[in-house]
Design a protein around this motif. Structure first.
Motif, PDB file in Angstrom:
ATOM      1  N   VAL B  59      10.460 -13.150 -50.187  1.00 54.06           N
ATOM      2  CA  VAL B  59      10.369 -14.022 -49.017  1.00 54.06           C
ATOM      3  C   VAL B  59      11.702 -14.735 -48.793  1.00 54.06           C
ATOM      4  O   VAL B  59      12.210 -14.803 -47.668  1.00 54.06           O
ATOM      5  CB  VAL B  59       9.217 -15.046 -49.185  1.00 54.06           C
ATOM      6  N   VAL B  60      12.279 -15.231 -49.890  1.00 55.48           N
ATOM      7  CA  VAL B  60      13.553 -15.946 -49.760  1.00 55.48           C
ATOM      8  C   VAL B  60      14.625 -15.025 -49.181  1.00 55.48           C
ATOM      9  O   VAL B  60      15.334 -15.391 -48.232  1.00 55.48           O
ATOM     10  CB  VAL B  60      13.994 -16.524 -51.123  1.00 55.48           C
ATOM     11  N   TRP B  62      14.189 -12.273 -47.502  1.00 55.28           N
ATOM     12  CA  TRP B  62      13.808 -11.849 -46.161  1.00 55.28           C
ATOM     13  C   TRP B  62      14.203 -12.908 -45.138  1.00 55.28           C
ATOM     14  O   TRP B  62      14.760 -12.600 -44.081  1.00 55.28           O
ATOM     15  CB  TRP B  62      12.289 -11.597 -46.149  1.00 55.28           C
ATOM     16  N   ARG B  63      13.960 -14.175 -45.470  1.00 52.44           N
ATOM     17  CA  ARG B  63      14.312 -15.254 -44.558  1.00 52.44           C
ATOM     18  C   ARG B  63      15.830 -15.455 -44.477  1.00 52.44           C
ATOM     19  O   ARG B  63      16.362 -15.773 -43.426  1.00 52.44           O
ATOM     20  CB  ARG B  63      13.673 -16.572 -45.021  1.00 52.44           C
ATOM     21  N   ALA B  64      16.501 -15.300 -45.627  1.00 55.00           N
ATOM     22  CA  ALA B  64      17.926 -15.634 -45.658  1.00 55.00           C
ATOM     23  C   ALA B  64      18.801 -14.492 -45.143  1.00 55.00           C
ATOM     24  O   ALA B  64      19.906 -14.723 -44.677  1.00 55.00           O
ATOM     25  CB  ALA B  64      18.347 -15.997 -47.076  1.00 55.00           C
ATOM     26  N   GLU B  66      21.037 -12.718 -46.306  1.00 60.16           N
ATOM     27  CA  GLU B  66      21.861 -12.653 -47.512  1.00 60.16           C
ATOM     28  C   GLU B  66      21.830 -14.001 -48.196  1.00 60.16           C
ATOM     29  O   GLU B  66      21.972 -15.042 -47.547  1.00 60.16           O
ATOM     30  CB  GLU B  66      23.306 -12.294 -47.155  1.00 60.16           C
TER      31      GLU B  66
END
Lengths: 267, 280, 264
Positions: B59-60, B62-64, B66
């Motif tokens: 999730v991290v 995917w949201r970020a 990179e």
């Protein structure tokens, strides 16, 4: 026999062994460390083939002494040899030469069936298979382990567990058996079984047995020699007759209780 | 019967502690399989815990897009390495963290009167294949991440990478053991030690560049967890160290592992000596 | 109620003796909070806002979550001594008491939770505030009520896990599972706002979210709460508390019958 021969042949040879503990007292900034001798000075010689009972009130230093004899605890002073070895330095080698049972806890594996526990013990002590099979069969029969060999240890009754523990401690055929309160909490029948087994082991195989107990029945049934430890020193060492002779009018319990009291009265 | 006082000489090629370890671990494994339902449930629990943990990592990323310059594929390599190393260390050594319990219950005394290293006995106690439920998924994630990130492979590189992975396991196990040994001295040290062992694990599941230089230096030079996932990843992806430490450090893993193991062995010996002179 | 007051006080006193463990708990929770916060700061460095959350919101929620670990005991193993008593059969004695089993343990656990909040939760949050920028509470009063409900809910969930010991021989598997799935579903590992929206919407309505996500949203004053306000969030928490305690009472009845019939 000369002293030298005597020393060489002794199963346990303790000269002036003692153990101090450092205890810290008080709250953090004002903590004071104090040295407390749990065992002051103990002289004890056990010859091969003897059965010796160690008596003494709670906190007298019996357990610490047993821990030193088995190599768990290193002595602060004195010289100690057990089965020809210095326990604290040669703990692992010593473990292969002696058998140890703590009555208060088990040396078996709690979650394993008794049979697996004993099989594991054989491997850990490196007992050759043929020797093991013979000894295993013998002990299983003598201690009547058959009916509960496949029961997990945690489901055994105290008496069954103690028989299992004894078997595990004897599979490698040690010449010295150290038992810390082997009959504690057992019913009359289990006590009798254990006692007659130990007597037979000593008689027929010459196994030296050193045990601690609070049960004078153990002493009367098994031992010719009694060592009373009180306040970290030996308060009495001699035959059962000698113990009785200290106060001919009383039964043995009264005599022992008197010894404890004498100790307590000492400065 | 042979004179039992004379030490028995059993010929063997494998060192005794290893033999004893294998014997004890095997016995426990067999016991675990005697309760297949419980084993299945616990293994499922472990697998799902990895899924939950890895889900958060995904999730991290995917949201970020990179994270600190690392792509999701590279993040998977980091996570896979960290989880596999900690999982393996846990399988091999995890139970030593119960040292305090063993001391309080007197079980340690029982272990000391057996002719087997108490460390081996403690490490194997309750040895269970359920912990493969962490290692195998972690290796799967690592493989998938490597496939996706597609670094260039040579035989030599694969070999070095394998050595770095093994070093990572040794480092984890050593940190774990040192943490456990604190319980020889402070009875309630377990949870405080957990903040380093489990905290360390959580830390190494992300590229260390996320945390800034101070922390990277701390886990490189004091508690050397940087060599578990971070340095191996820099090596396998052939990237310069974004935190400014020398690139040669990535080859230090094996040396650090040897050093960490030595420190752990020393901690164990010191702790045991302390125990045997206090009985507590 | 008098009995419950005494049991509550006993729980409070008993846990206040675990000073070293509490201190270690603060350390562990702070370390994990800091690690999590740094990961989220890196994430928000790439994307300044996600579903109404900015970096400060996310880091604040992380520390709310860490501060509530000691209160809810959502991560650790079987925390109620009750599970030991079920395994050993001592629970039969508890069932004989004139006070219902559930409310007895609830009172005791609230005592424990009070101590954990004051000495483990607040210090952890303070460490977070020291190290990072945290948001101030949007609705302090609603937050306090919400935290009370968190303590009740944390108990109710654990009570149900624990009672499963009457039917499942080895509850360790369940605890392992719940110890990991719970924190994710609660929004403790990551704010649910970061999850894909459909997943987050479902998770928000499950009881675990009421342990961290909902109280955090009340604290932060988010309009993603049910009904868009703190009141809606409190209603959701209260609803779950009622349902779970009701379920707990029902399961206690079943367990009692089982003990009576099987003789323990």
């Amino acid at each position: 026999m000369t002293t030298e021969e005597h020393t060489a042949r002794a199963m346990v040879e303790a000269v002036g062994i003692g153990r101090d503990f450092t205890v810290a007292e008080g709250r953090f900034p004002r903590r004071v460390k104090r040295v407390v001798p749990a065992v002051r000075s103990i002289d004890l010689t056990v010859r091969p083939g003897e059965i010796v009972a160690c008596l003494g009130p709670n906190g007298a230093g019996k357990s610490s002494t047993m821990k030193m004899l088995t190599g768990i605890l290193s002595p602060t002073r004195g010289s100690l040899r057990v089965a020809g070895l210095e326990p604290s330095r040669r703990r692992t080698t010593l473990a292969r030469r002696i058998g140890v049972v703590f009555g208060q806890r088990t040396g078996l594996w709690w979650d394993l069936p008794l049979r697996d526990s004993l099989e594991l013990t054989r491997h850990l002590y490196r007992v050759p298979a043929a020797e093991h099979a013979h000894r295993y069969a013998e002990l299983t029969e003598l201690l009547e382990l058959g009916p509960f060999l496949s029961t997990p240890v945690r489901q055994l009754s105290l008496g069954q567990r103690m028989r299992g523990d004894l078997t595990a401690a004897l599979l490698h055929n040690p010449r010295l058996l150290v038992l810390d309160e082997p009959t504690i909490g057992l019913d009359v029948v289990s006590k009798a079984t254990i006692r007659s087994f130990l007597a037979r082991l000593n008689r027929e195989e010459g196994t030296t047995i050193l045990l601690t107990t609070h049960d004078l029945g153990d002493v009367e049934r098994l031992c010719e020699r009694v060592v009373v430890i009180d306040r970290g020193s030996v308060a009495f060492d001699g035959g059962l007759d000698g113990l009785r002779a200290r106060d001919p009018g009383s039964d043995i319990e009264t005599v022992v209780a008197g010894l404890y009291r004498d100790g307590a009265a000492r400065p | 019967m042979a004179d039992p006082i004379a030490p028995r000489r059993v010929p063997h090629l494998v060192p005794r502690p290893v033999q004893d370890y294998a014997r004890l671990a095997w016995t426990w494994t067999r016991t675990a399989f005697q309760y297949p339902a419980g084993l299945a449930l616990m293994t499922t629990g472990v697998v799902l815990s990895v899924v939950a943990e890895f889900g958060a990592v995904l999730v991290v990323f995917w949201r970020a897009g990179e994270l600190a310059g690392f792509s999701m594929a590279e993040g998977m390599v980091v996570y896979g390495l960290a989880a596999a190393a900690f999982g393996t260390a846990d399988l091999l050594m995890g139970n030593v963290e119960r040292l305090g319990e063993r001391i309080r219950s007197g079980e340690l005394d029982t272990m000391l009167v057996r002719p087997v290293s108490p460390l081996v006995q403690m490490a194997t106690d309750d040895f269970s294949p359920r912990r493969l439920g962490k290692i195998l998924p972690a290796l799967g994630i690592l493989a998938a991440g490597l496939w996706w990130a597609a670094p260039e492979w040579t035989a030599g590189k694969a070999l070095v990478f394998a050595v770095l992975m093994v070093s990572g396991v040794v480092i984890c196990a050593s940190v774990w053991l040192v943490g456990a040994c604190l319980q020889f001295f402070v009875a309630d040290a377990r949870e405080a030690a957990n903040s380093v062992t489990y905290g360390g694990q959580a830390l190494t599941e992300y590229p260390l560049a996320v945390y800034g230089q101070g922390i990277v230096r701390a886990v490189t030079f004091t508690v050397p967890l940087a060599f578990v996932s971070w340095q191996p990843v820099l090596y396998v992806l052939d990237r310069p160290d974004p935190t400014g430490l020398p690139d040669a450090l990535r080859f230090a893993g094996p040396a650090v592992a040897v050093l960490a193991a030595a420190v752990a062995a020393l901690a164990w010996r010191t702790g045991l000596r302390h125990y045997r002179s206090t009985g507590s | 109620m008098l009995v419950h007051g005494a049991v509550y006080a006993r729980g409070l006193r008993r846990y206040s003796t675990y000073r070293a463990a509490t201190l270690a708990g603060v350390l562990t929770n702070s370390v994990f909070g800091a690690i999590n916060a740094m990961v989220l700061l890196a994430l928000f460095g790439a994307r300044p806002e996600i579903n109404g959350y900015d970096a400060t919101d996310a880091v604040t929620q992380v520390f709310i979550g860490q501060a509530l670990i000691g209160v809810t005991l959502i991560i650790s193993g079987p925390s109620l001594d009750l599970s030991t008593r079920i395994r050993t059969g001592d629970v039969a004695m508890d069932l004989l008491r004139p006070v219902p089993l559930q409310s007895w343990w609830l009172a005791q656990d609230l005592g424990r939770a009070t101590f954990a909040f004051a000495w483990r939760g607040l210090p952890t949050f303070a460490v977070g505030a020291l190290l990072f920028d945290l948001a101030a509470p949007d609705a302090p009063l609603a937050t306090v009520v919400s935290l009370l409900l968190v303590a009740v809910l944390g108990f109710a969930l654990r009570y149900l896990y624990t009672l499963s010991g009457f039917w499942i021989l080895d509850v360790r598997g369940l605890w392992t599972l719940m110890g990991f799935v719970g924190p994710v579903a609660a929004g403790m590992m990551l704010p649910l706002a970061l999850f894909p929206a459909p997943v987050a919407d479902v998770l928000r309505l499950l009881p675990w979210a009421s342990l961290v996500q909902i109280p955090a949203e009340i604290y932060l004053g988010k309009d993603t709460l049910p009904g868009g306000s703190a009141l809606g969030g409190l209603a959701l928490q209260a609803g779950w508390a009622t349902v779970l305690l009701g379920l707990g009472a029902w399961v206690t009845g079943r367990a009692t019958r089982k003990v009576v019939v099987q003789g323990g």
